[in-house]
Design an enzyme around this catalytic site. Structure first.
Site, mmCIF file in Angstrom:
data_model
loop_
_atom_site.group_PDB
_atom_site.id
_atom_site.type_symbol
_atom_site.label_atom_id
_atom_site.label_comp_id
_atom_site.label_asym_id
_atom_site.label_seq_id
_atom_site.Cartn_x
_atom_site.Cartn_y
_atom_site.Cartn_z
ATOM 1 N NE ARG A 151 6.098 24.387 80.826
ATOM 2 C CZ ARG A 151 7.090 25.121 80.329
ATOM 3 N NH1 ARG A 151 7.088 26.437 80.473
ATOM 4 N NH2 ARG A 151 8.074 24.549 79.680
ATOM 5 C CG ASN B 100 12.386 19.143 74.540
ATOM 6 O OD1 ASN B 100 12.188 20.187 73.919
ATOM 7 N ND2 ASN B 100 12.189 17.955 74.030
ATOM 8 C CG HIS C 249 16.680 26.313 75.646
ATOM 9 N ND1 HIS C 249 15.837 26.218 74.559
ATOM 10 C CD2 HIS C 249 17.728 27.085 75.227
ATOM 11 C CE1 HIS C 249 16.348 26.885 73.526
ATOM 12 N NE2 HIS C 249 17.492 27.410 73.901
ATOM 13 C CB CYS D 213 17.544 31.362 98.229
ATOM 14 S SG CYS D 213 19.241 30.811 98.350
ATOM 15 C CB CYS E 278 20.961 34.897 99.429
ATOM 16 S SG CYS E 278 19.967 34.683 97.947
ATOM 17 N N GLY F 99 12.016 17.547 65.821
ATOM 18 C CA GLY F 99 10.919 18.254 66.487
ATOM 19 C C GLY F 99 11.243 19.629 67.015
ATOM 20 C CG ASN G 165 9.094 19.276 62.335
ATOM 21 O OD1 ASN G 165 7.869 19.205 62.344
ATOM 22 N ND2 ASN G 165 9.775 20.209 62.983
HETATM 23 C C1 BJW Z 1 6.882 17.418 66.090
HETATM 24 C C2 BJW Z 1 5.867 16.669 66.628
HETATM 25 C C3 BJW Z 1 6.135 15.314 66.760
HETATM 26 C C4 BJW Z 1 5.155 18.658 66.593
HETATM 27 N N1 BJW Z 1 7.312 14.813 66.377
HETATM 28 N N2 BJW Z 1 8.039 16.908 65.712
HETATM 29 C C5 BJW Z 1 19.630 35.868 66.757
HETATM 30 C C6 BJW Z 1 18.606 36.303 65.928
HETATM 31 C C7 BJW Z 1 17.365 36.676 66.459
HETATM 32 C C8 BJW Z 1 17.127 36.634 67.834
HETATM 33 C C9 BJW Z 1 18.143 36.191 68.640
HETATM 34 C C10 BJW Z 1 19.364 35.819 68.109
HETATM 35 N N3 BJW Z 1 20.160 35.419 69.143
HETATM 36 C C11 BJW Z 1 19.453 35.512 70.305
HETATM 37 C C12 BJW Z 1 18.222 35.995 70.020
HETATM 38 C C13 BJW Z 1 17.148 36.274 71.021
HETATM 39 C C14 BJW Z 1 16.390 35.034 71.459
HETATM 40 C C15 BJW Z 1 15.740 34.408 70.227
HETATM 41 O O1 BJW Z 1 16.182 33.428 69.678
HETATM 42 N N4 BJW Z 1 14.618 34.975 69.817
HETATM 43 C C16 BJW Z 1 13.885 34.462 68.667
HETATM 44 C C17 BJW Z 1 12.542 33.881 69.130
HETATM 45 C C18 BJW Z 1 13.725 35.559 67.664
HETATM 46 N N5 BJW Z 1 17.275 34.104 72.137
HETATM 47 C C19 BJW Z 1 17.535 34.214 73.432
HETATM 48 O O2 BJW Z 1 17.071 35.136 74.081
HETATM 49 C C20 BJW Z 1 18.459 33.208 74.065
HETATM 50 N N6 BJW Z 1 19.466 33.903 74.797
HETATM 51 C C21 BJW Z 1 20.467 34.512 74.220
HETATM 52 O O3 BJW Z 1 20.713 34.425 73.032
HETATM 53 O O4 BJW Z 1 21.231 35.213 75.105
HETATM 54 C C22 BJW Z 1 22.309 36.023 74.618
HETATM 55 C C23 BJW Z 1 23.047 36.513 75.828
HETATM 56 C C24 BJW Z 1 24.428 36.330 75.890
HETATM 57 C C25 BJW Z 1 25.136 36.794 77.013
HETATM 58 C C26 BJW Z 1 24.456 37.416 78.066
HETATM 59 C C27 BJW Z 1 23.086 37.583 78.007
HETATM 60 C C28 BJW Z 1 22.374 37.131 76.872
HETATM 61 C C29 BJW Z 1 17.728 32.373 75.091
HETATM 62 C C30 BJW Z 1 16.699 31.483 74.493
HETATM 63 C C31 BJW Z 1 15.963 30.728 75.598
HETATM 64 C C32 BJW Z 1 14.786 29.955 75.051
HETATM 65 N N7 BJW Z 1 13.959 29.524 76.112
HETATM 66 C C33 BJW Z 1 12.736 28.826 75.817
HETATM 67 C C34 BJW Z 1 11.875 28.790 77.087
HETATM 68 C C35 BJW Z 1 12.389 27.777 78.082
HETATM 69 C C36 BJW Z 1 11.616 27.808 79.324
HETATM 70 C C37 BJW Z 1 10.227 27.243 79.213
HETATM 71 O O5 BJW Z 1 10.056 26.119 78.705
HETATM 72 O O6 BJW Z 1 9.313 27.900 79.679
HETATM 73 O O7 BJW Z 1 13.016 27.504 75.345
HETATM 74 S S1 BJW Z 1 11.825 29.535 74.463
HETATM 75 C C38 BJW Z 1 11.205 28.044 73.856
HETATM 76 O O8 BJW Z 1 11.618 27.843 72.487
HETATM 77 C C39 BJW Z 1 11.846 26.933 74.689
HETATM 78 C C40 BJW Z 1 12.250 25.958 73.618
HETATM 79 O O9 BJW Z 1 13.308 25.125 74.079
HETATM 80 C C41 BJW Z 1 12.617 26.829 72.463
HETATM 81 C C42 BJW Z 1 12.614 26.138 71.128
HETATM 82 O O10 BJW Z 1 11.334 25.714 70.787
HETATM 83 P P1 BJW Z 1 11.139 24.360 70.000
HETATM 84 O O11 BJW Z 1 11.653 23.231 70.791
HETATM 85 O O12 BJW Z 1 11.649 24.506 68.632
HETATM 86 O O13 BJW Z 1 9.547 24.210 70.025
HETATM 87 P P2 BJW Z 1 8.436 24.803 69.036
HETATM 88 O O14 BJW Z 1 7.149 24.736 69.748
HETATM 89 O O15 BJW Z 1 8.829 26.119 68.479
HETATM 90 O O16 BJW Z 1 8.441 23.790 67.805
HETATM 91 C C43 BJW Z 1 8.001 22.453 67.912
HETATM 92 C C44 BJW Z 1 8.302 21.719 66.626
HETATM 93 O O17 BJW Z 1 7.962 20.362 66.801
HETATM 94 C C45 BJW Z 1 7.497 22.225 65.410
HETATM 95 O O18 BJW Z 1 8.391 22.367 64.308
HETATM 96 C C46 BJW Z 1 6.507 21.096 65.140
HETATM 97 O O19 BJW Z 1 6.206 20.935 63.752
HETATM 98 C C47 BJW Z 1 7.265 19.911 65.650
HETATM 99 N N8 BJW Z 1 6.433 18.797 66.090
HETATM 100 N N9 BJW Z 1 4.818 17.555 66.934
HETATM 101 C C48 BJW Z 1 8.244 15.682 65.850
HETATM 102 N N10 BJW Z 1 5.188 14.515 67.289
HETATM 103 ZN ZN ZN Z 2 20.129 32.577 96.990
#
Ligand code: BJW
Ligand code: ZN
Length: 254
Positions: free
Chosen positions: A71, A103, A120, A158, A161, A198, A224
């Site tokens: 990526r 992003n 993120h 690292c 460490c 988006g 969107n």
């Molecule tokens: C267009 C277009 C164009 C197309 N123009 N638009 C409450 C309820 C339920 C679950 C949870 C909750 N709270 C927490 C959770 C758990 C979890 C979660 O949310 N799970 C759900 C999936 C159910 N959340 C977490 O685990 C988070 N952590 C957390 O809450 O920790 C608590 C904690 C506290 C204290 C100690 C320890 C823990 C962390 C979330 C991390 C998300 N990470 C990712 C991966 C990043 C790394 C990587 O890239 O590999 O981030 S997941 C992934 O989804 C990525 C994105 O940033 C994120 C959001 O996705 P996004 O941007 O919305 O993309 P898409 O693909 O879903 O959508 C694209 C959109 O674009 C679509 O709508 C299209 O229509 C549109 N589109 N072309 C405009 N041209």
């Molecule tokens: Zn380290």
């Protein structure tokens, strides 16, 4: 893009403090696949949800590292699109724009936006899994590009460490960077208008920001091309893509 009501356009023109929340759709027209799109090429058989966790990394660090390396390599070849550029130009025109992005790419910065809040994390810099030390990686070479995903990479370690380096992103189950989340929550309620571009609105806690804005009487504009679970929060829903809609909106406010 359908015509926007004149009262709504006035609201946009008069906004002095704008908060923008972007997701993967923002970078789609630059060529970055969205998170929930089917993966293509070498990685077509893997779901991002299964790779983006600490457990996946610890089980197969070399395999997960290769996915992120592919990526980073792809990102090097891509450019910001007209939507990124419109936001950067708009930021210069108004007293305050807070740009929150989910992003992990750097396309907003490369378009000229400043102060971007990466809730993120980022693909680069990366960090140590054990002590958190941060490392800026040099550009990726094309060498490993065509190797199959199961050909595992040697993961760098690292200097401090000897822990494994890992991508600087936030994986599922991990806490978001506290300062970034705090700023994002404040900006969601302390603004005249929120623009949501988006994102599918499926990932928390960031998916709560548009609702927080609405509860604070802030008008929420959603851009969107497709329906999302956030549509209920929209005061203005613009069905179109980031690279089409944002320059058109910027034209109308300037
Ligand atoms: C267009 C277009 C164009 C197309 N123009 N638009 C409450 C309820 C339920 C679950 C949870 C909750 N709270 C927490 C959770 C758990 C979890 C979660 O949310 N799970 C759900 C999936 C159910 N959340 C977490 O685990 C988070 N952590 C957390 O809450 O920790 C608590 C904690 C506290 C204290 C100690 C320890 C823990 C962390 C979330 C991390 C998300 N990470 C990712 C991966 C990043 C790394 C990587 O890239 O590999 O981030 S997941 C992934 O989804 C990525 C994105 O940033 C994120 C959001 O996705 P996004 O941007 O919305 O993309 P898409 O693909 O879903 O959508 C694209 C959109 O674009 C679509 O709508 C299209 O229509 C549109 N589109 N072309 C405009 N041209
Ligand atoms: Zn380290």
């Amino acid at each position: 893009m359908r015509e926007i009501r004149p009262e709504a356009l006035r609201q946009l023109r008069q906004a002095r403090k704008v908060t923008v929340l972007t997701g993967a759709g923002m970078s789609a027209e630059s060529g970055v696949p969205t998170f929930r799109d089917a993966q293509k090429g070498l990685w077509a058989n893997y779901r991002p949800e299964d790779l983006a966790t600490p457990a996946a990394f610890l089980a197969r660090p070399g395999f997960v590292w290769r996915w992120y390396e592919s990526r980073r390599r792809q990102l090097q070849k891509l450019q910001p699109n007209a939507g990124h550029q419109a936001l950067a130009a708009w930021q210069l025109k108004i007293p305050k724009m807070t740009l929150i992005t989910q992003n992990v790419d750097d396309l907003h910065e490369r378009a000229g936006s400043t102060g971007v809040i990466h809730v993120h994390g980022t693909l680069n810099p990366v960090k140590c899994f054990d002590c958190g030390a941060s490392y800026q990686l040099p550009p990726c070479s094309d060498e490993a590009e065509n190797a199959a995903p199961d050909q595992e990479a040697e993961v760098p370690r690292c200097n401090r460490c000897k822990g494994l380096l890992r991508p600087g992103v936030v994986w599922f189950g991990e806490a978001l960077p506290a300062a970034a989340l705090h700023k994002a929550e404040q900006a969601a309620t302390d603004c005249d208008l929120m623009l949501v571009v988006g994102t599918s609105g499926q990932v928390y806690p960031i998916a709560s920001l548009p609702g927080m804005a609405r509860s604070a009487q802030v008008p929420v504009w959603i851009i969107n091309p497709n329906a999302s679970v956030l549509d209920d929060q929209a005061s203005v829903l613009v069905r179109g893509t980031a690279a089409q809609v944002l320059p058109a909106l910027f034209d109308r406010v300037s």
